[in-house]
Design a protein around this motif. Structure first.
Motif, short mmCIF file in Angstrom:
data_model
loop_
_atom_site.label_atom_id
_atom_site.label_comp_id
_atom_site.label_asym_id
_atom_site.label_seq_id
_atom_site.Cartn_x
_atom_site.Cartn_y
_atom_site.Cartn_z
N ALA A 163 5.11 13.81 8.39
CA ALA A 163 5.69 12.89 7.41
C ALA A 163 4.69 11.79 7.06
CB ALA A 163 6.98 12.29 7.97
N HIS A 164 3.99 11.31 8.07
CA HIS A 164 2.99 10.25 7.87
C HIS A 164 1.93 10.71 6.86
CE1 HIS A 164 1.20 6.50 9.68
NE2 HIS A 164 0.17 6.96 9.02
N MET A 165 1.44 11.94 7.06
CA MET A 165 0.42 12.48 6.17
C MET A 165 0.96 12.62 4.74
SD MET A 165 -2.08 12.71 8.10
CE MET A 165 -3.24 13.63 7.12
N GLN A 166 2.21 13.09 4.65
CA GLN A 166 2.82 13.34 3.34
C GLN A 166 2.96 12.05 2.52
OE1 GLN A 166 6.54 15.41 3.75
NE2 GLN A 166 6.82 15.67 1.56
N PHE A 167 3.22 10.94 3.22
CA PHE A 167 3.48 9.67 2.52
C PHE A 167 2.32 8.69 2.65
CE2 PHE A 167 7.57 11.55 2.51
CZ PHE A 167 8.31 10.92 1.52
N ILE A 168 1.14 9.22 2.90
CA ILE A 168 0.00 8.38 3.25
C ILE A 168 -0.36 7.37 2.15
CG2 ILE A 168 -1.88 9.93 2.46
CD1 ILE A 168 -1.78 8.20 5.87
N GLY A 169 -0.02 7.68 0.89
CA GLY A 169 -0.38 6.77 -0.19
C GLY A 169 0.73 5.81 -0.57
N SER A 170 1.86 5.89 0.10
CA SER A 170 3.02 5.10 -0.29
C SER A 170 2.92 3.65 0.22
CB SER A 170 4.29 5.78 0.25
OG SER A 170 5.36 4.88 0.22
N ASN A 171 3.13 2.71 -0.69
CA ASN A 171 3.01 1.29 -0.35
C ASN A 171 4.36 0.58 -0.45
OD1 ASN A 171 2.41 -1.42 -0.11
ND2 ASN A 171 1.42 -1.57 -2.12
N GLY A 195 4.83 -2.44 0.15
CA GLY A 195 4.64 -3.81 -0.34
C GLY A 195 5.07 -3.92 -1.80
N ASP A 196 5.06 -2.80 -2.51
CA ASP A 196 5.46 -2.77 -3.92
C ASP A 196 6.44 -1.62 -4.10
OD1 ASP A 196 5.58 -3.31 -6.57
OD2 ASP A 196 3.54 -2.68 -7.05
N PHE A 197 7.58 -1.74 -3.41
CA PHE A 197 8.45 -0.56 -3.29
C PHE A 197 9.15 -0.20 -4.59
CE2 PHE A 197 10.88 -4.12 -1.36
CZ PHE A 197 11.96 -4.16 -2.23
N GLY A 198 9.01 -1.02 -5.63
CA GLY A 198 9.53 -0.62 -6.94
C GLY A 198 8.86 0.65 -7.43
N LEU A 199 7.61 0.86 -6.99
CA LEU A 199 6.89 2.09 -7.36
C LEU A 199 7.29 3.26 -6.47
CD1 LEU A 199 3.22 0.77 -7.81
CD2 LEU A 199 4.81 1.47 -9.61
N PHE A 200 7.92 2.96 -5.34
CA PHE A 200 8.21 4.01 -4.34
C PHE A 200 9.68 3.97 -3.92
CE2 PHE A 200 3.78 2.63 -3.97
CZ PHE A 200 3.11 3.83 -4.14
N PRO A 201 10.57 4.13 -4.90
CA PRO A 201 12.00 4.03 -4.57
C PRO A 201 12.46 5.08 -3.58
CG PRO A 201 11.70 4.83 -6.82
CD PRO A 201 10.35 4.42 -6.33
N GLY A 202 11.77 6.23 -3.57
CA GLY A 202 12.13 7.28 -2.61
C GLY A 202 11.84 6.82 -1.19
N THR A 203 10.66 6.25 -0.98
CA THR A 203 10.31 5.76 0.36
C THR A 203 11.24 4.61 0.75
OG1 THR A 203 8.03 6.11 -0.39
CG2 THR A 203 8.34 5.28 1.83
N LYS A 204 11.59 3.79 -0.24
CA LYS A 204 12.48 2.67 0.04
C LYS A 204 13.84 3.17 0.56
CE LYS A 204 13.80 -1.55 0.23
NZ LYS A 204 13.29 -2.33 1.38
N GLU A 205 14.31 4.27 -0.04
CA GLU A 205 15.57 4.86 0.46
C GLU A 205 15.43 5.32 1.90
OE1 GLU A 205 17.15 8.00 -2.05
OE2 GLU A 205 17.22 6.65 -3.78
#
Ligand code: PLP
Length: 374
Positions: free
Chosen positions: A43-51, A53-63
């Protein structure tokens, strides 16, 4: 940096050489971290680029983060708790006490911590300008309630209890601390950085979490017994209002405000914690903790044959052994490849039986310790 870049193969060789110098976890008995679970690594590798700090760009990770906080809240006595995934216990402790300080109007705030508190509180003292008063411990290394009570004054803003102390794995009487906190209108933070993913899975039940009225915040680290990747810590508050004093406006991001201490923040750590918690479930963690406790019991039984005793009967998978000529014995063990650590006061050999330790390795350690004691 070189002007011209190296081919990938050469760089990977350099990395492998560096890694050879690192210690493999196989014979490590001094660490609170362990090999992360394979699904956490994926999972760590799959989401390695997710930030985050600016979770508006990453609503999936925020969930995913909201799910992790909900799962942790559920595990720690309040499924409605709020919070976020930090870089570890240190950041969680900083943020909990920063919230407490910002909510209080005291000009010279102090916080009462047990003498067993982790060194992160010394950093917090320096960062936040809070005076930390260290309450003494009883004969079992739990905080002494009379000492806590005697240290409270008009400038006290919070009490801290430790659930799974770094050195002894001991659990403070959180229920008593909560009563005292409520009676004096104080914030109560529970540092369960290590114990958060252990205590809920022990056969013996301990009250230490949000199920106790008066507990305001809890630190619990997925990157310790949570089997997740570094850096993942958890900070939970019972009340959403505790997040407000941490809020900062973020005008040039896709989100309006941030509560975290760091700006850019690992979405990979969030995904890793989510994956391992979903995959293991409560049963999976119970199995892992059970095995660590069984091995801890075996260790104690094994060393008793050399007339070595633990300072307290282990509460979790942390043992402090009373060893004569400690430094010499540790040095000899080091020569045999074992890394051990120490407690501060009284000095003892501190051993943590983490999931990476294999049964055969433990038997080898017991027999090597016997040799080193001769
Ligand atoms: C490990 C630990 C910390 C610090 O956590 P980090 O993840 O190393 O920042 C804080 N408190 C306790 C009780 C710990 O065991």
């Amino acid at each position: 940096m070189n002007q011209k870049g190296l081919p990938e193969k050469e760089v990977l060789t350099l990395l492998s050489e560096a890694m050879k110098k690192d210690t493999s976890y196989d014979k490590v008995l001094s660490a609170m971290c362990t090999r992360p679970h394979p699904i956490a690594v994926k999972a760590h590798m799959q989401f390695i680029g997710s930030n985050m700090g600016d979770f508006g760009l990453f609503p999936g990770t925020k969930e995913l983060e909201q799910s992790v906080i909900k799962m942790m809240g559920d595990m720690l006595g309040d499924a409605n708790a709020c919070g976020y995934i930090t870089t570890g216990g240190t950041e969680s402790n900083i943020q909990a006490l920063r919230a407490a300080r910002n909510m209080s109007k005291k000009r010279h705030p102090n916080v009462i911590v047990p003498a067993s508190a982790h060194f992160s509180f010394d950093k917090i003292s320096n960062l936040l300008g809070i005076e930390f008063r260290k309450a003494s411990l009883d004969h079992e290394f739990k905080v002494d309630m009379d000492s806590v009570e005697a240290l409270i004054d008009d400038n006290t803003i919070a009490l801290v209890g430790v659930a799974g102390s770094t050195e002894f794995g001991q659990i403070d009487p959180i229920d008593k601390l909560a009563k005292l906190a409520l009676a004096n209108n104080l914030f109560l933070h529970v540092d369960a950085a290590f114990g958060g993913f252990v205590i809920p899975f022990l056969d013996k039940k301990y009250d230490f979490d949000f199920s106790i009225k008066g507990v305001n915040s809890i630190t619990a680290d997925p990157h310790k017994m949570g089997m997740s990747t570094i850096p993942s810590g958890g900070l939970l508050f019972r009340e959403e209002s505790c997040l407000l004093p941490l809020e900062i406006d973020t005008p040039y991001l896709t989100i309006r405000a941030q509560h975290s201490l760091t700006g850019t923040r690992s979405g990979a750590a969030v995904a890793a914690a989510y994956a391992v918690m979903m995959h293991l479930g409560m049963e999976g963690y119970r199995r892992i903790v059970k095995r660590c406790i069984k091995m801890t019991d075996r260790l104690v039984e094994g060393v008793q044959e050399f007339r070595i005793e633990p300072l307290i009967e282990p509460v979790m998978n942390i043992v402090a052994l009373d060893i004569p000529d400690l430094e010499n014995v540790r040095k000899k063990l080091r020569k045999k490849g074992w890394t051990t650590s120490i407690t501060r006061a009284p000095r003892a050999m501190r051993l943590i039986i983490m999931p990476h330790l294999r049964e055969e390795a433990l038997e080898q350690f017991i027999s090597d310790l016997g040799e080193c004691l001769k």
